[in-house]
Design a protein around this motif. Structure first.
Motif, PDB file in Angstrom:
ATOM      1  N   ARG A 203       0.826  -1.211   0.000  1.00  0.00           N
ATOM      2  CA  ARG A 203       0.000   0.000   0.000  1.00  0.00           C
ATOM      3  C   ARG A 203       0.861   1.262   0.000  1.00  0.00           C
ATOM      4  O   ARG A 203       2.006   1.273   0.442  1.00  0.00           O
ATOM      5  N   VAL A 236     -10.570   4.172  -1.845  1.00  0.00           N
ATOM      6  CA  VAL A 236     -10.691   2.720  -2.015  1.00  0.00           C
ATOM      7  C   VAL A 236     -10.865   2.316  -3.478  1.00  0.00           C
ATOM      8  O   VAL A 236     -10.898   1.132  -3.787  1.00  0.00           O
ATOM      9  N   PRO A 238      -9.951   1.828  -7.577  1.00  0.00           N
ATOM     10  CA  PRO A 238      -8.753   1.483  -8.361  1.00  0.00           C
ATOM     11  C   PRO A 238      -8.341   2.663  -9.230  1.00  0.00           C
ATOM     12  O   PRO A 238      -8.668   2.730 -10.414  1.00  0.00           O
ATOM     13  N   GLY A 337     -16.918  -3.677  -2.384  1.00  0.00           N
ATOM     14  CA  GLY A 337     -16.186  -4.510  -3.330  1.00  0.00           C
ATOM     15  C   GLY A 337     -17.064  -5.042  -4.438  1.00  0.00           C
ATOM     16  O   GLY A 337     -16.664  -5.075  -5.614  1.00  0.00           O
ATOM     17  N   SER A 366     -14.745 -10.927  -1.178  1.00  0.00           N
ATOM     18  CA  SER A 366     -14.639  -9.900  -2.223  1.00  0.00           C
ATOM     19  C   SER A 366     -13.603 -10.194  -3.295  1.00  0.00           C
ATOM     20  O   SER A 366     -13.929 -10.287  -4.464  1.00  0.00           O
ATOM     21  N   TYR A 367     -12.340 -10.355  -2.914  1.00  0.00           N
ATOM     22  CA  TYR A 367     -11.310 -10.462  -3.933  1.00  0.00           C
ATOM     23  C   TYR A 367     -10.560 -11.785  -3.881  1.00  0.00           C
ATOM     24  O   TYR A 367      -9.590 -11.985  -4.604  1.00  0.00           O
ATOM     25  N   GLN A 395      -4.704  -5.016  -6.139  1.00  0.00           N
ATOM     26  CA  GLN A 395      -5.762  -5.784  -5.467  1.00  0.00           C
ATOM     27  C   GLN A 395      -5.830  -7.214  -5.984  1.00  0.00           C
ATOM     28  O   GLN A 395      -6.132  -8.155  -5.238  1.00  0.00           O
ATOM     29  N   MET A 398      -3.905 -10.398  -4.677  1.00  0.00           N
ATOM     30  CA  MET A 398      -4.433 -11.093  -3.514  1.00  0.00           C
ATOM     31  C   MET A 398      -5.456 -12.160  -3.884  1.00  0.00           C
ATOM     32  O   MET A 398      -5.927 -12.902  -3.019  1.00  0.00           O
ATOM     33  N   THR A 399      -5.853 -12.235  -5.146  1.00  0.00           N
ATOM     34  CA  THR A 399      -6.876 -13.184  -5.579  1.00  0.00           C
ATOM     35  C   THR A 399      -6.277 -14.588  -5.675  1.00  0.00           C
ATOM     36  O   THR A 399      -5.351 -14.827  -6.449  1.00  0.00           O
ATOM     37  N   ASP A 440      -2.817 -12.331   0.786  1.00  0.00           N
ATOM     38  CA  ASP A 440      -3.216 -11.504   1.923  1.00  0.00           C
ATOM     39  C   ASP A 440      -2.567 -12.041   3.194  1.00  0.00           C
ATOM     40  O   ASP A 440      -2.630 -13.232   3.492  1.00  0.00           O
TER      41      ASP A 440
END
Length: 496
Positions: A203, A236, A238, A337, A366-367, A395, A398-399, A440
């Motif tokens: 981040r 928050v 993109p 999300g 969410s992701y 983001q 993290m999927t 994550d």
């Protein structure tokens, strides 16, 4: 292109008034404890798609009331997320197209195309923050976080947690708002003037902190609790590469974001702020953060993160305290999300034309899982699309699970997606496993903190070199027969 259907909201109070006038805000006069009780009420209301909640008499565990109201469930529905962007919910994808145009504008081809480009031009003009004087309404207060109705959301939480704090950081050097990062990072309250800042390593706030730490200098930090919804959501969203959150907020509002200089640190904050915290993070000053209940539905492990030492607190006299809880969906991050899936899609399809659409199911945190609709034309295309997805936005790193399906599958219908997995994927051929990739840090399923695997499932019909056997034809009825039965339905069943 992004054309607001709602007027810009000057601040959080104006946004709340909009919902109250429309019957979407409920005031609760009875005392409600900020320790656990407010969370349980919020959980039930958001699960029912209910209104914004304003607790007029939040109190501590001993029953002593706080002087400020507590507001939760602000973005508890898809419609309210869209309203924060000035839109109807049906226009979220159009907003995504607007962001894609900001990222890579297409050259105009004729007069009509020039007209379509005007919103992008206006956005560019509105993107530059405007520096103004400090608003008189933001009055100095005693530096005491314990005087705010900060929630303790879950019984195993380490303490009170600021959940909607918009943390503003910058790199070392001249104070230039164009270089700011705005992020929603949770903050564990340690005492009246100390709080822990928790951010993931990728981040922007963490990146700035490492730069200050390398120099051995304290990092100035401002935290805004409550402000106009466009700025809140910009923290928050993109944001396209090279477009900062403040610039994006100006583009959403259609006017430049007004910033005022902080009182004790070299930083600026939006003049729409309700509550402003000022302070510094000293190099190496950290504390054990957590455990806290998180979006996974579990408590995360305690870890050390930097500590913010507060030096000033300013607030409007009537400022509400904005908060939320984080837990297993439905919660506000999951709702936001899910709404952002439509915003992500145009950015994704612009960068990877092989991908037609994307769905991030909220029930998978969410992701953690994504379903891609792929325009399948050549062997190996689904794998290429999945790898491109993982690489596009921070983001998406993290999927953990990505399922690629053909365009005839409804990616928002689990029955359809699972049918494709069951009938179009072979486990020994169509599973793509990646090892030791970023995940994550809150994911307890990974064998190491922040490092784990990813699985891609190619659930598309195999073509060319992908298979040695022809694929069967799908069962479908002729369109003229379907239309004929549609026309006879009332005759056959009396309109039922």
């Amino acid at each position: 292109m992004h054309l607001r259907s709602l007027p810009p909201f000057a601040d959080l109070s104006a946004f709340l008034n909009h919902f109250e006038s429309g019957g979407e805000l409920t005031r609760i006069a009875a005392p409600v404890a900020v320790e656990l009780e407010a969370t349980e009420i919020h959980r039930r209301v958001i699960a029912a798609g209910g209104p914004v909640l304003r607790f007029d008499t939040p109190c501590n565990s001993a029953g002593k009331p706080f002087t400020r109201p507590l507001v939760t469930n602000l973005f508890g529905t898809r419609e309210r997320v869209a309203a924060g962007l000035g839109l109807d919910a049906a226009d979220l994808r159009r907003f995504g197209q607007f962001l894609a145009a900001l990222r890579a504008p297409s050259p105009p081809k004729g007069l009509g195309a020039w007209r379509e480009l005007l919103p992008v031009v206006r956005a560019g003009l509105a993107a530059r923050p405007k520096l103004v004087s400090w608003p008189k309404a933001l009055e100095p207060q005693q530096v005491d976080l314990t005087a705010l109705p900060v929630q303790t959301c879950w019984p195993g939480d380490a303490g009170p947690l600021i959940t909607w704090g918009m943390v503003i950081t910058r790199p070392p050097g001249v104070d230039d708002p164009r270089s700011y990062n705005l992020g929603i990072y949770r903050m564990q309250v340690l005492g009246p003037d100390r709080a822990i800042l928790r951010w993931l390593p990728m981040r922007g706030g963490a990146k700035h902190y490492r730069m200050w730490e390398d120099l051995g200098e304290p990092m100035p930090v401002a935290v805004v609790i409550g402000c106009d919804p466009a700025t809140l959501l910009s923290a928050v969203l993109p944001a396209p590469e090279g477009v900062g959150e403040l610039a994006l907020a100006g583009a959403i509002n259609g006017r430049r974001t007004c910033l005022a200089p902080c009182r004790g640190i070299e930083m600026h904050v939006p003049v729409s702020a309700e509550i402003v915290l000022e302070g510094t993070v000293q190099p190496g000053d950290s504390a054990l953060e957590g455990p806290f209940g998180d979006h996974t539905g579990y408590y995360n492990d305690a870890e050390c993160y930097p500590v913010l030492q507060l030096s000033a607190l300013h607030a409007r006299a009537d400022a509400p305290y904005l908060s939320t809880f984080t837990g297993r969906a439905p919660d506000e991050p999951a709702v936001i999300g899910a709404a952002m899936s439509d915003v992500f899609a145009p950015l994704l399809t612009q960068a990877v034309p092989d991908i037609l659409d994307v769905h991030l199911p909220p029930e998978t945190c969410s992701y953690r899982m994504a379903v891609l609709s792929v325009d399948k034309r050549y062997p190996g295309q689904a794998r290429r699309a999945m790898m491109a997805f993982w690489s596009l936005l921070p983001q998406f790193t993290m999927t953990k699970y990505v399922i690629a399906v053909d365009r005839d599958i409804d990616i928002r219908n689990w029955s359809d997606v699972m049918w494709a997995v069951a009938t179009r994927a072979d486990p020994q051929r169509d599973l793509m496993v990646l090892e030791r990739t970023p995940v994550d840090q809150l994911d307890f399923a990974s064998p190491e903190v922040g490092l784990g695997g990813k699985l891609g499932i190619d659930a598309t019909i195999k073509i060319g070199a992908e298979t040695n056997r022809p694929f069967a034809d799908r069962l479908t009825m002729p369109e003229d027969l379907v239309s004929r039965v549609d026309g006879r339905w009332e005759e056959l069943f009396g309109g039922t």
